[in-house]
Scaffold this active site. Sequence first.
Site, PDB file in Angstrom:
ATOM      1  N   TYR A 125      -6.795  31.251 -22.123  1.00 51.54           N
ATOM      2  CA  TYR A 125      -6.000  32.757 -22.455  1.00 51.54           C
ATOM      3  C   TYR A 125      -4.908  32.136 -21.125  1.00 51.54           C
ATOM      4  CZ  TYR A 125      -8.800  31.363 -17.559  1.00 51.54           C
ATOM      5  OH  TYR A 125      -9.894  30.695 -17.076  1.00 51.54           O
ATOM      6  N   GLY A 126      -4.625  30.905 -21.344  1.00 46.70           N
ATOM      7  CA  GLY A 126      -3.962  30.599 -20.318  1.00 46.70           C
ATOM      8  C   GLY A 126      -2.874  28.672 -21.215  1.00 46.70           C
ATOM      9  N   GLU A 160     -10.358  21.321 -18.169  1.00 43.13           N
ATOM     10  CA  GLU A 160     -10.772  22.324 -17.410  1.00 43.13           C
ATOM     11  C   GLU A 160     -11.919  21.832 -16.108  1.00 43.13           C
ATOM     12  OE1 GLU A 160      -9.259  25.054 -17.993  1.00 43.13           O
ATOM     13  OE2 GLU A 160      -9.275  25.397 -20.053  1.00 43.13           O
TER      14      GLU A 160
END
Length: 142
Positions: free
Chosen positions: A15-16, A85
């Site tokens: 989503y980024g 992440e």
Amino acid sequence: MTGRHGEPRLPFFVYGTLRAGRHNHDLYLRGSTAAEEPARLRGALLYEGPGYPYAVEGDGVVTGELVTAAPDRYGALVAVLDRLEEYFGPGDPRNLFVRVERTVHTASGGVPAWVYLAAGPVARELRAKGTPIPGGDWSARG
């Protein structure tokens, strides 16, 4: 099928900076995927971060893409995405994000996928002082 440590081999919801057209897509996903399609994650809110967004459990919808790894690239891809992440494993206090299984929705329906959500302390800080991204779409923000 299972991946490392007996985990299911799931696609990833991004989503980024891992979305198509973003710099980390080219660095980490190009040549490693079998499919990519628009998707949405219900039950989450998106917050601004330092150059990338954070998804946090909440009453909203996050827009992104469902990325399916090429079968021969799955192990390497999950390892590199976990490093990117800053996910060190379940319950690790160093986690910036946690990788969790959630249902995401594509044009063909609900699909189980890995989603990187803000880890507990980060999520609490974002809820208290963070800047929400209206509409849950980091690419569409102003």
